[in-house]
Design an enzyme around this catalytic site. Structure first.
Site, PDB file in Angstrom:
ATOM      1  N   ASP A  28      -2.901  -8.738   9.346  1.00  0.00           N
ATOM      2  CA  ASP A  28      -1.907  -7.924   8.630  1.00  0.00           C
ATOM      3  C   ASP A  28      -1.318  -8.770   7.512  1.00  0.00           C
ATOM      4  OD1 ASP A  28       0.683  -6.703   7.886  1.00  0.00           O
ATOM      5  OD2 ASP A  28       0.251  -5.331   9.523  1.00  0.00           O
ATOM      6  N   ILE A  29      -1.282  -8.191   6.315  1.00  0.00           N
ATOM      7  CA  ILE A  29      -0.822  -8.926   5.133  1.00  0.00           C
ATOM      8  C   ILE A  29       0.638  -9.376   5.290  1.00  0.00           C
ATOM      9  CG2 ILE A  29       0.002  -6.979   3.725  1.00  0.00           C
ATOM     10  CD1 ILE A  29      -1.828  -8.151   1.483  1.00  0.00           C
ATOM     11  N   GLN A  91       4.841   4.741  10.459  1.00  0.00           N
ATOM     12  CA  GLN A  91       3.468   4.572   9.970  1.00  0.00           C
ATOM     13  C   GLN A  91       3.465   4.656   8.450  1.00  0.00           C
ATOM     14  OE1 GLN A  91       0.602   7.403  11.540  1.00  0.00           O
ATOM     15  NE2 GLN A  91      -1.132   6.351  10.569  1.00  0.00           N
ATOM     16  N   HIS A  97      -4.499   2.677  13.309  1.00  0.00           N
ATOM     17  CA  HIS A  97      -4.658   1.235  13.552  1.00  0.00           C
ATOM     18  C   HIS A  97      -3.711   0.792  14.651  1.00  0.00           C
ATOM     19  CE1 HIS A  97      -1.604   1.801  10.428  1.00  0.00           C
ATOM     20  NE2 HIS A  97      -0.996   0.746  10.951  1.00  0.00           N
TER      21      HIS A  97
HETATM   22  P1  AMP Z   1       2.042   0.811   9.842  1.00  0.00           P
HETATM   23  O1  AMP Z   1       3.415   0.682   9.251  1.00  0.00           O
HETATM   24  O2  AMP Z   1       2.018   0.858  11.340  1.00  0.00           O
HETATM   25  O3  AMP Z   1       1.273   1.960   9.211  1.00  0.00           O
HETATM   26  O4  AMP Z   1       1.294  -0.533   9.480  1.00  0.00           O
HETATM   27  C1  AMP Z   1       0.647  -0.736   8.267  1.00  0.00           C
HETATM   28  C2  AMP Z   1       0.461  -2.205   8.145  1.00  0.00           C
HETATM   29  O5  AMP Z   1      -0.555  -2.448   7.178  1.00  0.00           O
HETATM   30  C3  AMP Z   1       1.705  -2.969   7.668  1.00  0.00           C
HETATM   31  O6  AMP Z   1       2.109  -3.893   8.672  1.00  0.00           O
HETATM   32  C4  AMP Z   1       1.240  -3.664   6.383  1.00  0.00           C
HETATM   33  O7  AMP Z   1       1.738  -4.974   6.256  1.00  0.00           O
HETATM   34  C5  AMP Z   1      -0.266  -3.648   6.544  1.00  0.00           C
HETATM   35  N1  AMP Z   1      -1.016  -3.657   5.288  1.00  0.00           N
HETATM   36  C6  AMP Z   1      -0.827  -2.878   4.211  1.00  0.00           C
HETATM   37  N2  AMP Z   1      -1.748  -3.149   3.260  1.00  0.00           N
HETATM   38  C7  AMP Z   1      -2.548  -4.135   3.767  1.00  0.00           C
HETATM   39  C8  AMP Z   1      -3.665  -4.861   3.271  1.00  0.00           C
HETATM   40  N3  AMP Z   1      -4.167  -4.628   2.053  1.00  0.00           N
HETATM   41  N4  AMP Z   1      -4.225  -5.803   4.056  1.00  0.00           N
HETATM   42  C9  AMP Z   1      -3.716  -6.051   5.299  1.00  0.00           C
HETATM   43  N5  AMP Z   1      -2.663  -5.389   5.818  1.00  0.00           N
HETATM   44  C10 AMP Z   1      -2.074  -4.457   5.062  1.00  0.00           C
END
Ligand code: AMP
Ligand code: ZN
Length: 131
Positions: A28-29, A91, A97
Site C-alpha cells: 500500500d502506497i 473504501q 481488496h
Molecule cells: P481503501 O480506502 O480501503 O479503498 O484502500 C485503498 C488503499 O489503496 C489506500 O490505503 C491507498 O493508500 C491505496 N492506494 C491508492 N493508490 C495506490 C497505488 N497506486 N499503489 C498502492 N496503493 C495505493
C-alpha cells in the site's frame, strides 16, 4: 479503467510482494504501518457484495500467505486484516481488496470499536437479519 486494474495490467508501477494466476499483492502506497500490503483479485469486482466466491477464497488464501511472509520478515506483534466495503465505510478504490496491516508496539494506528450494545436490541437485530 480503475487504478488497481491499471496496476494489474502493469500500466502503473507498484511494489509487488506476491502474484499468482488470480491475485496480486502490492505494498500500500500509504504504509499505515511498515509492510502494509493490499491483496487484489486480478478480475475487477467493486466490493464484497459483488466478488465471486472462488475469487474471494483466492484473495483470502493469498492474504494468509502474505501475512506469513510479513510475519517472517518483521515479526510484528499482530495484524489487522480488513476490507472497507463502500464509500461510507472508507473504501476509496472501488476494486475489491484486503488490507494486511502488521501491528507494532509503537505504530500509533487507531482502529477502535465503541461498545454501542446498550442502544440496540440484539434479539430484534438477529431476527431482522435472518428473516
Ligand atoms: P481503501 O480506502 O480501503 O479503498 O484502500 C485503498 C488503499 O489503496 C489506500 O490505503 C491507498 O493508500 C491505496 N492506494 C491508492 N493508490 C495506490 C497505488 N497506486 N499503489 C498502492 N496503493 C495505493
Ligand atoms: Zn479494477
Amino acid at each position: 479503467m480503475c487504478i488497481f486494474c491499471e496496476i494489474i495490467k502493469g500500466n502503473i508501477p507498484s511494489k509487488k510482494i506476491y502474484e499468482d494466476d488470480n491475485t496480486l499483492a502490492i505494498l500500500d502506497i500509504s504504509q499505515a504501518t511498515k509492510g502494509h500490503t493490499l491483496i487484489l483479485p486480478k478480475k475487477h469486482y467493486a466490493n464484497m457484495l459483488e466478488i465471486d466466491d472462488n475469487d474471494l477464497k483466492n484473495v483470502i488464501s493469498t492474504a494468509k500467505k502474505v501475512t506469513n511472509m510479513i510475519n517472517t520478515a518483521y515479526k510484528p506483534l499482530g495484524f489487522n486484516i480488513l476490507n472497507n466495503c463502500g464509500e461510507a465505510a472508507g473504501q476509496t478504490v472501488m476494486h475489491y481488496h484486503v488490507h494486511v496491516i502488521p501491528r507494532y508496539a509503537d505504530d500509533k494506528l487507531v482502529l477502535k470499536f465503541e461498545d454501542n450494545s446498550n442502544k440496540f436490541d440484539l434479539d430484534q437485530i438477529a431476527k431482522d437479519i435472518t428473516k
